[in-house]
Every structure is written in structure tokens, then in C-alpha cells.
Design a protein around this motif. Structure first.
Motif: not given
Length: 145
Positions: A109-123, A132-137
Motif C-alpha cells: 500500500a506504500v505510495e512512494s519509495f525513495s533511496l540514495n545511490c551513486l550515479q553509476k547505480m541509477i540504471p 532522479d528527476d524530482l522536478g522542483e523537489i
């Protein structure tokens, strides 16, 4: 995947295995066992991946991967510490851990998940629609130590 199983609590020896996993990562290699035990107790969902080995008794279910989630179970969840033992990397176990997060019954039921990662892990994380496109946030952080 035949020799691997997911666990949601860690034995004392698996906490030792976790300490060994942390030593392989620059961002957590200084963690102390007493702090890790406290952290695990305050974690809402633990997903450990254990190696069932060859089945010859006595079997020690060695921890070879882990991730954990802190959440309110409704709106937000933060994924931490997606780690796989170096000898087991590149065989899809990181994906097994991530799939286990999104298939976990308490997290459905969780609406939104977040995590931190290195640039190389984005794919890697984009497979689960992380962006990583969070708009204004903007992510903000305050460190105590």
C-alpha cells in the motif's frame, strides 16, 4: 536461485555476516556492531538473502545479501543498504532483493519509495521506475556527525 532463500530476521551469525558485507562498501565500512544491532531493531522491514549451501548438515545459512526499509506503511518508504556479497555480484541477486521489497505484503500500500545511490547505480534502479528527476523537489540533509 535454488540455493538462496529470503529471511526477514537475522541470527547472530548473520549479523556477523552483515558486518562483513558492510566492510566491502565505502559508505558503511566503519559501522560498529552495537550500532548495527540497534539499527536492525528500528528497521521496519528486513530482507536478507541467505545461501543454503550444499545442504550438507550442519547447514549455516550465510547472509549474502540484504536490504532494509523504513516506512510508515502508507505514504513513504525509504530503501537502505542494498548490498550483495562481492562473490555473488552479477548473478541477479540485487534484483531479487529489490523485487522482494516490492512484493512484500506489508509494503503493497506504500505510495512512494525513495533511496540514495551513486550515479553509476541509477540504471540498475530505473528498472523499478526510480528517477532522479524530482522536478522542483530538492533532497535536504542534516548530519549530526
Amino acid at each position: 536461485m535454488d540455493n538462496y532463500r529470503i529471511v526477514e530476521t537475522l541470527t547472530e551469525s548473520q549479523v556477523s555476516d552483515l558486518m562483513d558485507l558492510y566492510k566491502n562498501e565505502f559508505w558503511c565500512d566503519k559501522r560498529r556492531r552495537e550500532d548495527v544491532v540497534k539499527m536492525l531493531a528500528a528497521t521496519d522491514v528486513i530482507i536478507g538473502l541467505v545461501d543454503e549451501g550444499d545442504g550438507v548438515p550442519p547447514r549455516k545459512l550465510r547472509l549474502i545479501g540484504i536490504t532494509r526499509v523504513i516506512t510508515d506503511f502508507v505514504y513513504r518508504a525509504m530503501i537502505f543498504d542494498v548490498i550483495v556479497k562481492p562473490t555473488h555480484i552479477k548473478i541477479g541477486l540485487g534484483a531479487v532483493l529489490m523485487d522482494a521489497v516490492f512484493n512484500h505484503p506489508e509494503l503493497q500500500a506504500v505510495e512512494s519509495f525513495s533511496l540514495n545511490c551513486l550515479q553509476k547505480m541509477i540504471p540498475f534502479y530505473e528498472r523499478w521506475d526510480f528517477t532522479d528527476d524530482l522536478g522542483e523537489i530538492k533532497v535536504m540533509r542534516r548530519k549530526n556527525r
